[in-house]
Motif scaffolding. Structure first.
Motif, PDB file in Angstrom:
ATOM      1  N   LEU A 135       6.213   9.402   9.680  1.00  0.00           N
ATOM      2  CA  LEU A 135       6.272   8.209  10.524  1.00  0.00           C
ATOM      3  C   LEU A 135       6.638   8.520  11.983  1.00  0.00           C
ATOM      4  O   LEU A 135       6.826   7.602  12.778  1.00  0.00           O
ATOM      5  N   GLU A 136       6.714   9.796  12.352  1.00  0.00           N
ATOM      6  CA  GLU A 136       7.070  10.155  13.728  1.00  0.00           C
ATOM      7  C   GLU A 136       6.200   9.528  14.814  1.00  0.00           C
ATOM      8  O   GLU A 136       6.698   9.222  15.881  1.00  0.00           O
ATOM      9  N   PRO A 137       4.896   9.301  14.602  1.00  0.00           N
ATOM     10  CA  PRO A 137       4.118   8.683  15.685  1.00  0.00           C
ATOM     11  C   PRO A 137       4.556   7.252  16.015  1.00  0.00           C
ATOM     12  O   PRO A 137       4.225   6.732  17.074  1.00  0.00           O
ATOM     13  N   PHE A 138       5.300   6.613  15.137  1.00  0.00           N
ATOM     14  CA  PHE A 138       5.662   5.209  15.300  1.00  0.00           C
ATOM     15  C   PHE A 138       6.976   5.073  16.062  1.00  0.00           C
ATOM     16  O   PHE A 138       7.928   5.797  15.805  1.00  0.00           O
ATOM     17  N   GLU A 139       6.999   4.124  16.985  1.00  0.00           N
ATOM     18  CA  GLU A 139       8.181   3.918  17.810  1.00  0.00           C
ATOM     19  C   GLU A 139       9.366   3.418  16.991  1.00  0.00           C
ATOM     20  O   GLU A 139      10.522   3.666  17.351  1.00  0.00           O
ATOM     21  N   GLN A 140       9.103   2.701  15.914  1.00  0.00           N
ATOM     22  CA  GLN A 140      10.156   2.260  14.998  1.00  0.00           C
ATOM     23  C   GLN A 140       9.828   2.775  13.604  1.00  0.00           C
ATOM     24  O   GLN A 140       8.688   2.718  13.177  1.00  0.00           O
ATOM     25  N   PHE A 156      10.010   4.741   0.269  1.00  0.00           N
ATOM     26  CA  PHE A 156       9.341   3.659   0.982  1.00  0.00           C
ATOM     27  C   PHE A 156       9.482   3.890   2.473  1.00  0.00           C
ATOM     28  O   PHE A 156      10.513   4.397   2.922  1.00  0.00           O
ATOM     29  N   GLY A 157       8.479   3.497   3.233  1.00  0.00           N
ATOM     30  CA  GLY A 157       8.571   3.616   4.680  1.00  0.00           C
ATOM     31  C   GLY A 157       7.885   2.475   5.385  1.00  0.00           C
ATOM     32  O   GLY A 157       6.873   1.944   4.909  1.00  0.00           O
ATOM     33  N   LEU A 158       8.454   2.093   6.519  1.00  0.00           N
ATOM     34  CA  LEU A 158       7.854   1.117   7.427  1.00  0.00           C
ATOM     35  C   LEU A 158       7.797   1.744   8.800  1.00  0.00           C
ATOM     36  O   LEU A 158       8.725   2.435   9.216  1.00  0.00           O
ATOM     37  N   GLY A 159       6.717   1.485   9.501  1.00  0.00           N
ATOM     38  CA  GLY A 159       6.600   1.936  10.878  1.00  0.00           C
ATOM     39  C   GLY A 159       5.970   0.837  11.707  1.00  0.00           C
ATOM     40  O   GLY A 159       5.150   0.066  11.206  1.00  0.00           O
ATOM     41  N   VAL A 160       6.386   0.756  12.962  1.00  0.00           N
ATOM     42  CA  VAL A 160       5.819  -0.208  13.897  1.00  0.00           C
ATOM     43  C   VAL A 160       5.304   0.560  15.105  1.00  0.00           C
ATOM     44  O   VAL A 160       6.009   1.407  15.664  1.00  0.00           O
ATOM     45  N   LYS A 161       4.078   0.249  15.493  1.00  0.00           N
ATOM     46  CA  LYS A 161       3.515   0.807  16.716  1.00  0.00           C
ATOM     47  C   LYS A 161       4.001  -0.074  17.860  1.00  0.00           C
ATOM     48  O   LYS A 161       3.630  -1.234  17.958  1.00  0.00           O
ATOM     49  N   GLY A 162       4.867   0.458  18.687  1.00  0.00           N
ATOM     50  CA  GLY A 162       5.465  -0.326  19.758  1.00  0.00           C
ATOM     51  C   GLY A 162       6.844  -0.809  19.367  1.00  0.00           C
ATOM     52  O   GLY A 162       7.446  -0.328  18.411  1.00  0.00           O
ATOM     53  N   THR A 163       7.332  -1.793  20.087  1.00  0.00           N
ATOM     54  CA  THR A 163       8.718  -2.226  19.895  1.00  0.00           C
ATOM     55  C   THR A 163       8.856  -3.574  19.198  1.00  0.00           C
ATOM     56  O   THR A 163       9.964  -3.996  18.915  1.00  0.00           O
TER      57      THR A 163
END
Length: 179
Positions: A135-140, A156-163
């Motif tokens: 998930l490193e490419p994701f800001e969150q 489990f993982g969640l990622g958000v592109k941006g803030t």
């Protein structure tokens, strides 16, 4: 689909998600057609089921290493119990990041302590640290593990592109209680 993964999917579906929602690994495993289809969790939202092979719940054949979606065109990507079947999961998450629009969410799960289960292949097992790396490419990023502290069954993982949206405050009460 295991019950705690289904619970995670239900909680993700309750988040502020815009379409289209793209599911990677949408073709259910044999005997799971009734419980593994997530489309109904996202009513009123464009939903595209993708898999490397044709089958039930598959709208488009896609290789997650080279998705055909335009840059910044997808609202959410769901890849539950899929990444262990992907040859290059780091490349897969880079592709998912590319196609997500700013504010887009990715939800992933995979196994760490589980039997080999080719569907059609089985390459990897993931630790929580491994998911953090993916998930490193994701800001969150947010990572949870289900099972024993030193040997979780599921990550489990969640990622958000941006803030936005801020996932650090989003509750996952049933998933977190299981973890």
């Amino acid at each position: 689909m295991r019950p705690h993964v289904r619970t995670f999917a239900e909680e993700v579906a309750a988040m502020p998600i815009t379409g289209p929602v793209v599911e990677i690994g949408a073709r259910p495993a044999e005997g799971q057609s009734e419980i593994a289809v997530l489309r109904s969790f996202f009513p009123g939202v464009d939903y595209v089921g993708c898999d490397i092979q044709e089958g039930p719940n598959v709208d488009r054949i896609e290789d997650v290493h080279a998705l055909t979606f335009d840059d910044d065109s997808v609202g959410a990507v769901i890849a539950l119990d899929t990444l262990e079947h992907v040859a290059d999961p780091i490349r897969a998450l880079q592709e998912i990041h590319r196609v997500l629009r700013p504010g887009g969410i990715v939800a992933i799960s995979s196994v760490m302590f589980f039997v080999i289960h080719a569907h059609p292949w089985d390459y990897w097992r993931f630790t929580p640290e491994g998911f953090s790396k993916l998930l490193e490419p994701f800001e969150q990023r947010r990572v949870l593990a289900f099972g024993w502290d030193e040997m979780p069954e599921t990550v489990f993982g969640l990622g958000v592109k941006g803030t936005a949206p801020d996932i650090s405050e989003l509750p996952l009460p049933r998933t977190e209680a299981a973890c």
